[in-house]
Each structure stands twice: as C-alpha cells, then as structure tokens.
Design a protein around this motif. Structure first.
Motif, PDB file in Angstrom:
ATOM      1  N   THR A  50       5.241  -5.031   0.622  1.00 51.99           N
ATOM      2  CA  THR A  50       5.378  -4.131   1.754  1.00 51.99           C
ATOM      3  C   THR A  50       4.197  -3.173   1.727  1.00 51.99           C
ATOM      4  O   THR A  50       3.900  -2.607   0.667  1.00 51.99           O
ATOM      5  N   GLY A  52       2.495   0.290   3.133  1.00 53.69           N
ATOM      6  CA  GLY A  52       2.634   1.525   3.902  1.00 53.69           C
ATOM      7  C   GLY A  52       4.049   2.001   4.110  1.00 53.69           C
ATOM      8  O   GLY A  52       4.305   2.740   5.054  1.00 53.69           O
ATOM      9  N   ALA A  53       4.984   1.597   3.274  1.00 52.65           N
ATOM     10  CA  ALA A  53       6.351   2.115   3.422  1.00 52.65           C
ATOM     11  C   ALA A  53       6.959   2.374   2.059  1.00 52.65           C
ATOM     12  O   ALA A  53       7.879   1.692   1.630  1.00 52.65           O
ATOM     13  N   PRO A  54       6.422   3.364   1.330  1.00 53.60           N
ATOM     14  CA  PRO A  54       6.994   3.629   0.014  1.00 53.60           C
ATOM     15  C   PRO A  54       8.458   4.061   0.133  1.00 53.60           C
ATOM     16  O   PRO A  54       8.840   4.655   1.148  1.00 53.60           O
ATOM     17  N   PRO A  55       9.258   3.769  -0.860  1.00 51.72           N
ATOM     18  CA  PRO A  55      10.692   4.065  -0.759  1.00 51.72           C
ATOM     19  C   PRO A  55      10.982   5.552  -0.947  1.00 51.72           C
ATOM     20  O   PRO A  55      11.763   5.944  -1.800  1.00 51.72           O
ATOM     21  N   VAL A  56      10.304   6.367  -0.161  1.00 50.07           N
ATOM     22  CA  VAL A  56      10.596   7.797  -0.125  1.00 50.07           C
ATOM     23  C   VAL A  56      11.114   8.064   1.286  1.00 50.07           C
ATOM     24  O   VAL A  56      10.397   7.827   2.267  1.00 50.07           O
ATOM     25  N   LEU A  57      12.365   8.511   1.378  1.00 50.05           N
ATOM     26  CA  LEU A  57      13.023   8.556   2.688  1.00 50.05           C
ATOM     27  C   LEU A  57      12.295   9.508   3.638  1.00 50.05           C
ATOM     28  O   LEU A  57      11.964  10.633   3.281  1.00 50.05           O
ATOM     29  N   ARG A  58      12.036   9.004   4.829  1.00 50.81           N
ATOM     30  CA  ARG A  58      11.379   9.776   5.878  1.00 50.81           C
ATOM     31  C   ARG A  58      12.183   9.600   7.155  1.00 50.81           C
ATOM     32  O   ARG A  58      12.739   8.528   7.392  1.00 50.81           O
ATOM     33  N   TYR A  64      11.907   0.295   4.266  1.00 51.91           N
ATOM     34  CA  TYR A  64      11.120   0.749   3.122  1.00 51.91           C
ATOM     35  C   TYR A  64      10.871  -0.425   2.182  1.00 51.91           C
ATOM     36  O   TYR A  64      11.539  -1.457   2.260  1.00 51.91           O
ATOM     37  N   ALA A  65       9.924  -0.208   1.287  1.00 55.27           N
ATOM     38  CA  ALA A  65       9.749  -1.201   0.224  1.00 55.27           C
ATOM     39  C   ALA A  65      10.998  -1.186  -0.661  1.00 55.27           C
ATOM     40  O   ALA A  65      11.692  -0.179  -0.761  1.00 55.27           O
ATOM     41  N   ASP A  66      11.252  -2.316  -1.277  1.00 63.01           N
ATOM     42  CA  ASP A  66      12.450  -2.447  -2.135  1.00 63.01           C
ATOM     43  C   ASP A  66      12.325  -1.501  -3.337  1.00 63.01           C
ATOM     44  O   ASP A  66      11.405  -1.663  -4.157  1.00 63.01           O
ATOM     45  N   PRO A  67      13.200  -0.515  -3.471  1.00 59.40           N
ATOM     46  CA  PRO A  67      13.014   0.453  -4.564  1.00 59.40           C
ATOM     47  C   PRO A  67      13.457  -0.060  -5.931  1.00 59.40           C
ATOM     48  O   PRO A  67      12.948   0.390  -6.954  1.00 59.40           O
ATOM     49  N   LEU A  68      14.383  -1.001  -5.974  1.00 64.11           N
ATOM     50  CA  LEU A  68      14.970  -1.370  -7.264  1.00 64.11           C
ATOM     51  C   LEU A  68      13.952  -2.006  -8.204  1.00 64.11           C
ATOM     52  O   LEU A  68      13.835  -1.572  -9.362  1.00 64.11           O
ATOM     53  N   GLN A  70      10.916  -1.549  -8.271  1.00 70.35           N
ATOM     54  CA  GLN A  70       9.987  -0.490  -8.681  1.00 70.35           C
ATOM     55  C   GLN A  70      10.571   0.332  -9.816  1.00 70.35           C
ATOM     56  O   GLN A  70       9.891   0.647 -10.791  1.00 70.35           O
ATOM     57  N   ALA A  71      11.848   0.673  -9.676  1.00 72.03           N
ATOM     58  CA  ALA A  71      12.471   1.480 -10.726  1.00 72.03           C
ATOM     59  C   ALA A  71      12.490   0.700 -12.038  1.00 72.03           C
ATOM     60  O   ALA A  71      12.181   1.249 -13.104  1.00 72.03           O
TER      61      ALA A  71
ATOM     62  N   SER B 646       2.890   0.127  -1.620  1.00 69.92           N
ATOM     63  CA  SER B 646       3.962   1.099  -1.409  1.00 69.92           C
ATOM     64  C   SER B 646       4.757   1.435  -2.666  1.00 69.92           C
ATOM     65  O   SER B 646       5.966   1.566  -2.619  1.00 69.92           O
ATOM     66  N   LEU B 650       5.023   3.767  -9.354  1.00 70.85           N
ATOM     67  CA  LEU B 650       4.510   2.779 -10.299  1.00 70.85           C
ATOM     68  C   LEU B 650       3.034   2.998 -10.557  1.00 70.85           C
ATOM     69  O   LEU B 650       2.567   2.900 -11.690  1.00 70.85           O
ATOM     70  N   SER B 717      19.510  -3.099  -3.177  1.00 71.94           N
ATOM     71  CA  SER B 717      18.607  -2.021  -2.788  1.00 71.94           C
ATOM     72  C   SER B 717      19.017  -1.383  -1.474  1.00 71.94           C
ATOM     73  O   SER B 717      18.766  -0.195  -1.250  1.00 71.94           O
ATOM     74  N   THR B 731      15.255  12.125  -2.045  1.00 70.66           N
ATOM     75  CA  THR B 731      14.685  11.199  -1.078  1.00 70.66           C
ATOM     76  C   THR B 731      13.772  10.182  -1.735  1.00 70.66           C
ATOM     77  O   THR B 731      13.442   9.170  -1.127  1.00 70.66           O
ATOM     78  N   ASN B 732      13.343  10.426  -2.959  1.00 70.34           N
ATOM     79  CA  ASN B 732      12.559   9.414  -3.661  1.00 70.34           C
ATOM     80  C   ASN B 732      13.537   8.437  -4.312  1.00 70.34           C
ATOM     81  O   ASN B 732      14.101   8.701  -5.367  1.00 70.34           O
ATOM     82  N   VAL B 734      13.252   5.618  -5.776  1.00 69.42           N
ATOM     83  CA  VAL B 734      12.961   5.084  -7.107  1.00 69.42           C
ATOM     84  C   VAL B 734      13.444   6.060  -8.178  1.00 69.42           C
ATOM     85  O   VAL B 734      14.116   5.685  -9.140  1.00 69.42           O
ATOM     86  N   ILE B 737      17.205   6.151  -8.373  1.00 65.90           N
ATOM     87  CA  ILE B 737      17.724   4.987  -9.115  1.00 65.90           C
ATOM     88  C   ILE B 737      17.596   5.238 -10.612  1.00 65.90           C
ATOM     89  O   ILE B 737      18.513   5.000 -11.394  1.00 65.90           O
ATOM     90  N   LEU B 738      16.442   5.775 -11.010  1.00 68.18           N
ATOM     91  CA  LEU B 738      16.196   5.955 -12.446  1.00 68.18           C
ATOM     92  C   LEU B 738      17.139   6.972 -13.067  1.00 68.18           C
ATOM     93  O   LEU B 738      17.655   6.757 -14.161  1.00 68.18           O
TER      94      LEU B 738
END
Lengths: 116, 959
Positions: A50, A52-58, A64-68, A70-71, B646, B650, B717, B731-732, B734, B737-738
């Motif tokens: 993805t 240009g759509a980081p999983p930071v809510l806007r 958004y990009a898949d956050p899991l 990433q975590a 995105s 990371l 997700s 709102t972040n 990631v 989740i952590l």
C-alpha cells in the motif's frame, strides 16, 4: 511494483543462503542478517503493498495499510537485533577461545589460525 | 474433609520441611508428621460415608475438552490404600526422624517423602485415569529422588536410575494402554469405565490395551521379568525402603490391577498373563531371597515374591482370589513394614546388614528380636499371626486354579513358593538373632530408643490382633473386596477363620512349614550348591542394555551431528525448498485478484541500490569492513522501502536498529580477522550458489504470488483498524496493536530481548573469567590506532546533541500512541544517544557516569510492563486490559492519559537496557592492560592545564 519487491525478497534470500553456507563465522552472521531482512520484508508484504496510507487514523482516509504485519515485524526487527547480538557473541567467544573462526568442526586438533 | 485437601496437603506440606530445616531435626520431622496426620485425619472423616457404602467424590473441571478433569473418588479400595499410605507414612516419619544421622539433610528427605506420599494418595483417589497417570509419573519421579537420596553412594544413584528407567518405561506403556481404554469406554472417568465391562472386553483394542496396562503395572510392582529393579532400590535409606516396598510404590501396580479388575479380568488373556507372571515371580523371588546375605536384599526379594503372590491371586479372576488378595495386601503391608524397620534397626545399631556377620542378637536386642521374629513368623505363615490366614486363603485359591491344563501345577508351585518363603523367614530369624553371641560385630548392638522400635511394634501388634481375631478385620476386608469387584462379581460368602477343617490348604501349609525347616537344616550344602552355579545378574544385563542403546544413540548422533554447520544448513535449506515445492505442486493456486501497481522512477532507483548493495555484499564479502558497509546500505534501503510502503513505524525501527547493529558488528570485528580467506573449492561455491539461487527463486515465486492475491478471509486487521481509536484510544494502529491488542506478545518479546542481553552479558563474563582474559588484556591491536582517540570535536558535539536527542526520544515516545513512534523506537533512539557518549568520550568515562546498571533497567522495564498488566486485575479485567482518559491541565490543550503509555514505558526501558547491555558487554572486551583508563573525556583538552607531553606516551587507547 509487486515484481520489484518480490525480486528483492528473492535476491536477499539467495544472497543470505549463499553467505550462510560460507565457512567462517562473520559471513554466516551477515547471511543470517540478510535472511532476517528477507523474512521481515516477506512478513510485511503479507499485508499487501500500500502506498501513501500509513495505518495512522485520519479523517480524510478510509483505507489503510494492513497494521498487523507491521506490528509483528516491528517487534521481529528488535528481537532479531537481540538474536544477532547473541550469535555474534557466541562466534566471537569461540574465536577468542580457539583463535579459529571456522564454522565447521575442524578435523585436526591444531587450530588452523584465523588470519587470512 | 474434602478429598482435594487430602491430596493437596502432602504437596503443600512438602514446602515446609525445607523451611523448617534450620529449626532443627525435631521440628522438621514434626511438621512432616503433622501434615501427614492432618491428611490422615481428613481421610478418617470420610470413613463413615465409606462404611455406609457411599462413594465420596470431588470434582474440578481442568481440561474438559481433553477429558482430563480433576476428579477424585473415595470408595472402599481407595480408602484402604490411602489408609495404608498415610498410616504407614506416619510410622515411617517417626522412624525416619531417629534413623537419619546428623549428616543427612532431613528437610530434603521429608520433602521428597511428602511429594511421594501426595503422588501415591493421588493415584489411589483419582477418578480420572489421565489424572491418575499424572500422579503415576509423579511417584516414579519422587521415588527416584528418594531412592537416590544418598547421593554420595554410587549404588544409590544407580539403583535410583534403574528404578526410574524401568518404572518410567512402564509408565509410558501405561499411558498408551489407559488412553486406549478411555477411547473404548468413551470416557476417561473410572466410574464410567468400570461400568463398561462387556464393551471393553469385546473391543479389538482390548488385548493391546491390556498388555500395555499390565506392562505398567508389572514394572511398577516388580513382576517378572521386571523384578530386578526392586532389590537395587534397597540402596535407599531404610525408611524409604520400608515405605516404598511395603505399602506404597510397589503396591501401585497392584492397586491399578485391582482398580481395573472389573473390566479387565475374567478373560483368558488376563488369566494366563497375570497368573503366570505372578506365579513365576512368587517362586523366583522366594528362591533368590533365601540365598541373599544382605538383610534388606532378602526382604526385597521376599517383597517381590509376595507381590507375585498377590498378582497371581488377582489373576485367577475369581471373587475369592480378590478377597484373599485384598487381605494379603493388608497383612503384607503390616509385617513387611515392620520387618524393613527391624532390618534398619539392626543395620543402624550393628552397622552391618550382612547376615553372615550377625547372629546371637537376641541377647543384645531383645525388643527388636521380638518384633522382628513375630513379623517374620507371620510372613512364614505360622498360625495365630495374620500372614497365616491370607497365605492359607491363597493356597486354597490355588487348588481351584488350573493353568495350562495341568491341575497340580499351580498348587504345587504355590506350595513350593510358600516353602521357600518359610525357609527365608526362618533364616532371617535364625541367622540374625539366634545362635551364639559373637564378638566381632562392626559395632556393639543394643536396642535403639523407643522412637525407633515403637513404629514397628505398633505394626506387630496389628499382626497379632488380626491373626488372633480375624473377625475384626473381616468386615473391612469385605468392604474393600466389594469395592474391587464392583458389579462384576459378588463378594464370596466365606469368613476368615483360623481353622477351616482338614482341607487341602492346611496340608499344603504344613508341608510348607516343615519343608521350610528342612531347608534350613540343609542350608549350608544348599548355599554351596547355589553359589557354585552361574546365575544371570540383572544389573550388568541392565547396564549392558542401557549402554547398548547409548552406543546406538551416540552412533546416530555422531553421524547426523558431526559438527559441520554448513552441512546442517544445507540440509535445512534443501528440505525447506523441497517441502515448499511439494506443497506447491500438490496444492492449488487461485487466480490473481489484484492488479500490479505502477512503478515510478524512485522505487526503481531504490530497488537498484538494494540489488547493487546485495550483489556487492556477496562479491566483496571477503573484505569484512566493505561487507559491513554494504549490509548497512541494504538495511537502509529496506528502511526506505518501509517508508514508501506506508510503514513509518517500521522504517524508524529498522533505521535505528541498523545503527546499533552496525556498531555491534564493528565492535566484534575489532577482534575478528578482517578478511575471509578463500577455502572452498569452485565446485563447492557453484553448488552453494545453485542452492541459494533455487531458494531465492522459490521465495520470489511465493512472495510474488502472494502479493497478487487477496486474503481468503477478512483479516483481523479490519477489527484493529475499527477499534483502535474507540477501544484503544490511539490513532496509530500499529502502536495500539503493540501495546494493547497484542500487548501480551509484546510483553513476551521484551522479556526475550532482556534474556538475550543477559545472555550476552553472561557470555562476556565467562570469557573474561577464563583464559581469554589474559589474551585480551595483552592484545596488540592489528589495526593502527587513531592518534586522537577521543577527539574534542566529537566529544563536544555528542554532548551538545545529547539533550536534543533525548528530547527527540521523549517526543517520539509520547506521540507514539497517535503518530508513528512509541517505546521501541524511542528506546533505540535514546540508546544511540548514550552509545555516542561511549564512542566519543571512552568506555571508562561513560561507565563512571552510569547511575543505573543496565540489568536493572531491563528488569524495571519488564516489571513496569508486567505491573501495568496486573493492574487491570484490580478492576476485574483480564491481564493487560488498557484504559485511557482525556485530561486537561490549563493552559495546555486537552491530552490523553492511557495505561498503555505506562506499558510502553516498560517497553522503552527494556529496549534501552537490552541494547545498552549488549553493546556495553562487547566493549568491555576491548579494554587492554597496557592502556590506562582515562578519567578525562578528551585526550587533548585546552581547558586542562596539565602539559600534553606529560601524557605523550600513555594514552593510545580506550574504548
């Protein structure tokens, strides 16, 4: 784009495997690091690519990009640092004890010397 | 008292003796005694219910899905065994307190004893056979500890090992057998299994299940051909022998055979196997016992023989056989425990157990003499003692048992066994206590204090009471028999009597006793004959067997594990690729559901750099410094990739980790050779390269296919994205989740990280303690040192930037919940700031200013994170449930306070501690003896007024 990322993963893996199969500790450690990159990136892209759509809510964005992944990869990166450090320490300890940084057991008892 | 308490008390009580050890021997034994007494009284409170024919139960669901529940039941049989275990346990504890010498660690002894006791009580009260298995294995383990209690004796250790190997092996077989039994019956509850006799015996799995269960019982109860471990377990202290081999451990197998008697017995398989094994064991044990010179070995083989007798009775499959077996279990427990304790007294006082060095002790130890004689005569089957009664019942039962169609076989062998049994009992009495008084005892024997002779005396009183008035014991024996038989058969309508009239059993008894006396008369020639014969010795055979297995294991291990890491790695890679290939060709791959995304020039440039750096790394890897730079570029490009796709969190993590990793590898390279020689043949390199290329292609194909397809199901997700703000207050996603959704994972991960750092620290300590230390201290660096190790510019710069970097770390930490950042990243940033101080100003200078050791920082981090998690318990929420609120302190804007931030603080501290401890450990290796630790941050400092030439020859190193 997918092709580029997949080929990068493949290249990192191939280089990692080749270096892991070397005979001295240092290249093997570098190989393991390369494999770590490959695995981390692979896990990361399991959330698909993805841009240009980081999983930071806007308020302006809906997808958004898949956050899991990433975590999970985030902690994997930090843990792999710890593991690399342990492997390096073990390799270093072995070298300091025997003046030999061969990765395989050597057939004869006399150390062959670590200097090139 | 609830059954749970009866089972739990010994286990809980096992914590006490060790604590009371310092309070003295009496306190230590006293607390053990009280614990056992409480369990015993608790058991007795259930007696009225048991006598009324009820089955007391207690139940807690443990893992209902597996059929494993903590269900206990107490019926006549369970009560009988629990009574023996706890009752004789009490006597053994009293006896053990006086038996153990001042050199023995009493707390350890009683801890093991209580563990064992609890496990035994657990076996006999279990209603669930899986639970029973757990306790069964616990008895094997705790008896191992008990038998090997005298660790300084090789016999003790070997005996314990043998007992564990044999009973453990049987335990494994029994797991299989009981699982099958549970599968057939459809439940693991004994109460259900016992109702399914027909279904179980008709099942094709009946025979394998029976064989496996019997294997477990026979090994535990020392039945032929597994009888050999028991005599070797005699190396244990006598209280242990008396406890394990009279009333408890070896009776466990008997107990299980009795417990499962209603469903397993009555078939030809059961009859032939159990009766034969019992008969052979009985005769063999009796014959060997006669010729043993060690008192305890004699008793050990007599135990083997009597266990055989009980097994044989259970094998007959008749109600009368069970009746006799139950009665004999009771009688054997009383007289055998008394005999073991008497043997222990003799050993304790005369300092020898060798029967050839004894004799004439009746004058010196009259009390012991009386006790031992009555007990031994009971074992020999002399009328008016309890052994006579059950032995006659046994003989009577054999007259009705026909094995292999030979009517006289079982009665004749049983009579012969009884004859030998009478003979060794007579020998025990005659050669120990009778005969002339000698003057060459290793120590002058005399009767011990009452604390030691009272426990066996109590048992001997029981021997006489039951022997004279069997009617007292009869109702109880019948109750237990009824519990064993269940619905499978009726309790026989017979009474235990001293005089039955002129029945065959009476003649057999007479033959046995007279024959026993005759054997004693001709004992010397018999012994000479026995000793002139070669006999198979169990111990060398067993050890040969174990050694044989070890040789095979060693051979296999050495062939597979020959020290060639490259070979393992090669095998590993090829296997993984092959397994993947197999999955690929046998599975199905759906069509691509996603379109390829467009590529701009920037990604292509990044890709090209990554490819160039990776190829460069492979080609140039022999120059290690260059290789390190290359891998730095690779890591950098990976971080850039994360930014592009995105994943800002990371990217920040990868970037900071890259910095510390490179520093770490540089530190290591300081000691390692700077180049890698060419050692592999071109052929080998071609082979490695082919494997590498195949692996790379496989990964490429997998990743490529994967990315072009959507997930099969909705990923979790979606839930995380939807609930991150509502539920987690951030709102972040990631970071939420952590620290929240998967906080438990993170908690585990910081612990792993901390352990890794501690491991590095420990390895460093080991290195610095060993011969390497001198080598390191006297090392001459192979690279030229910098003239100015701690340049002023760098020192000043790092010091100026330190607060700024800390501020950045603080900022990244605080905003982590809502913007990219968080504990991991700020931890790494702060670590880098601190590392820079080490690099610029030297190891010594920096560590002097260290206020908190890094271990402590790691610990504090893990503790804070853990306590944050526990905090949610106080509001009756599960571990690590987070909460948040918004507060406003004028004049600031409203801001959020979340417990997750506290958790993140723990993560931050753990990361800082772990990274710093790892790097610090590496740099500690670099200190050299000929370089003094500089107390100044800079080598040349214009503000210091000492002349530079005063230090001209010294400072050429540091960290």
């Amino acid at each position: 784009m997918e092709f580029l990322v997949a080929s990068a993963i493949g290249l990192l893996t191939a280089a990692g495997i080749y270096l892991v199969l070397r005979l001295r500790t240092f290249p093997v450690i570098l190989g393991i690091s390369l494999l770590t990159y490959a695995v981390n990136v692979f896990l990361f892209v399991s959330g698909r690519l993805t841009v240009g759509a980081p999983p930071v809510l806007r308020d302006t964005l809906t997808s958004y990009a898949d956050p899991l992944p990433q975590a999970l990869v985030l902690t994997a990166i930090v843990i792999s640092f710890g593991m690399t450090a342990v492997v390096v320490m073990i390799g270093l300890g072995a070298f300091l004890n025997s003046e030999d940084d061969h990765i395989d057991d050597q057939p004869d008892e006399t150390p062959t010397g670590g200097q090139p | 008292m609830s059954l749970f308490f009866i089972v739990a008390l010994p286990f809980l009580g096992a914590l006490l003796p060790g604590v009371m050890n310092a309070a003295g021997r009496a306190a230590c034994a006293g607390v053990t005694f009280v614990v056992t007494l409480m369990a015993f009284v608790g058991l007795l409170t259930n007696l009225p219910a048991v006598l009324a024919g009820q089955v007391v139960t207690a139940r807690i669901d443990w893992m209902p899905q597996l059929g494993l529940n903590f269900t206990l039941m107490l019926d006549g049989l369970g009560f009988f065994f629990a009574f023996l275990i706890l009752g004789i346990g009490l006597l053994i504890i009293a006896y053990g307190r006086h038996y153990l010498s001042r050199n023995d660690n009493m707390g350890e002894f009683f801890t093991y004893l209580l563990l064992f006791q609890g496990a035994m009580v657990g076996i006999v009260l279990s209603d669930n056979i899986l639970l029973l298995l757990v306790f069964w294995e616990l008895t094997s383990l705790s008896s191992f500890l008990l038998i090997g209690y005298w660790k300084h004796l090789p016999e003790g250790r070997q005996g314990a090992r043998m007992a564990l190997a044999v009973t453990g092996m049987g335990g494994l077989a029994m797991i299989g057998g009981l699982m099958m039994l549970g599968q057939i019956a459809g439940s693991y509850e004994l109460s259900v299994i016992l109702q399914n006799r027909e279904a179980i015996q008709a099942d094709p799995l009946y025979t394998p299940a029976l064989l496996l269960i019997l294997l477990g019982c026979f090994t535990k109860s020392a039945q032929f051909p597994f009888h050999f471990w028991l005599p070797h377990a005699m190396a244990a202290p006598t209280p242990v022998s008396a406890y394990l081999h009279s009333a408890t451990m070896v009776k466990a197998g008997i107990f299980l055979m009795a417990r499962l008697w209603p469903v397993l017995s009555g078939t030809p398989e059961w009859f032939v196997i159990v009766t034969t094994a019992g008969l052979v064991t009985m005769v063999l044990g009796a014959v060997i016992a006669l010729f043993k010179h060690d008192l305890k070995a004699l008793l050990a083989f007599s135990t083997v023989s009597h266990l055989g007798l009980i097994t044989m009775l259970l094998g007959t499959g008749t109600a009368f056989g069970v009746f006799a077996a139950v009665f004999h279990i009771l009688n054997h427990a009383t007289f055998k425990a008394a005999l073991f304790m008497s043997a222990g007294i003799v050993d304790h006082e005369a300092k020898t157990r060798d029967i050839r060095q004894l004799g004439g002790l009746r004058h010196l130890m009259p009390v012991t003499f009386v006790i031992a004689t009555i007990a031994a005569l009971s074992m020999a089957g002399i009328p008016l003692l309890n052994g006579f009664l059950s032995k006659e019942m046994m003989l009577e039962a054999t007259t009705k048992t026909v094995l292999f169609d030979i009517w006289w076989l079982v009665p004749a062998l049983a009579t012969f066994g009884s004859l030998m049994s009478a003979a060794y009992c007579f020998r025990f009495i005659g050669h120990t206590f009778l005969g002339p008084r000698r003057d060459d005892y290793p120590a002058q024997p005399h009767d011990p204090n009452p604390g030691m002779w009272m426990p066996p005396a109590i048992l001997v009183v029981l021997v006489i009471v039951i022997g004279i008035a069997p009617a007292l014991a009869e109702p109880f024996v019948k109750l237990v028999t009824n519990a064993v038989l269940g619905t499978a058969a009726e309790v026989p309508d017979k009474h235990i009597k001293i005089w039955h009239g002129l029945i065959p059993a009476l003649y057999m008894s007479i033959v046995a006793i007279i024959g026993g006396l005759f054997v004693m008369a001709v004992f010397k020639p018999l012994l000479r004959f026995w000793e002139s014969r070669a006999r198979p010795e169990a111990k060398p055979m067993f050890e040969g067997f174990v050694e044989g297995i070890a040789v095979i294991a060693r051979f296999v291990t050495h062939r597979l594990h020959n020290g060639a890491f490259t070979r393992y790695a090669m095998i590993g890679f090829v296997t993984i690729v092959a397994a993947g290939y197999h999955a690929w060709v046998t599975g199905t791959v759906g069509d691509a559901t996603r379109a390829m995304q467009q590529v701009g020039p920037v990604p292509i440039a990044g890709w090209a750099m990554l490819v160039a750096a990776t190829c460069g790394l492979v080609i140039l890897h022999r120059n290690r410094f260059l290789a390190l730079m290359m891998i730095g570029i690779v890591g950098l490009m990976v971080s850039v990739g994360f930014v592009y796709f995105s994943a800002p969190d990371l990217a920040m993590t990868q970037f900071t980790v890259e910095v510390v990793t490179i520093i770490l590898l540089l530190l290591a390279l300081n000691f390692l050779p700077k180049g890698t020689p060419i050692e592999s043949t071109p052929l080998r390199r071609v082979r490695d390269a082919s494997v590498a290329i195949i692996g790379g292609l496989a990964t490429f194909a997998l990743a490529f296919h994967y990315m072009l397809r959507d997930a099969v199901t909705t990923p979790i997700s979606e839930f995380h994205l939807a609930n991150s703000y509502k539920g987690g207050g951030g709102t972040n996603v990631v970071n939420v989740i952590l620290v929240d959704f998967r906080g438990f994972d993170t908690y585990g991960e910081i612990i792993v990280l901390g352990i890794a750092a501690l491991l590095i620290y420990a390895l460093t300590e080991t290195l610095l303690d060993g011969p390497v230390r001198r080598k390191l201290l006297n090392r001459v660096p192979d690279q030229p040192r910098a003239g100015d190790m701690h340049p002023m510019m760098m020192v000043v710069l790092t010091r100026v930037t330190m607060p700024v970097v800390l501020l950045v770390g603080f900022y990244i930490f605080l905003r982590g919940h809502n913007e990219p950042g968080g504990g991991f990243i700020s931890g790494l940033i702060v670590s880098i700031a601190v590392v820079m101080q080490y690099m610029a100003s030297g190891f010594h200078w920096a560590s002097d200013r260290l206020r908190y050791p890094y271990h402590g920082v790691i610990g504090a981090g893990v503790l804070i994170a853990g306590l944050t998690g526990i905090g949610s318990w106080f509001v009756t929420k599960p571990f690590l449930t987070s909460d948040f609120t918004y507060v406003r302190i004028p004049p600031f804007n409203e801001f959020e306070l979340a417990t997750a931030a506290l958790f993140d603080l723990g993560v931050f501290l753990a990361v800082v501690g772990a990274v710093m401890l790892s790097l610090e450990s590496f740099s500690r290796l670099a200190r050299r003896a000929n370089v003094e630790d500089s107390e100044y941050p800079m080598d040349i400092d214009p503000s210091r007024d000492d002349p530079p030439d005063a230090r001209a020859d010294a400072p050429t190193g540091g960290g």
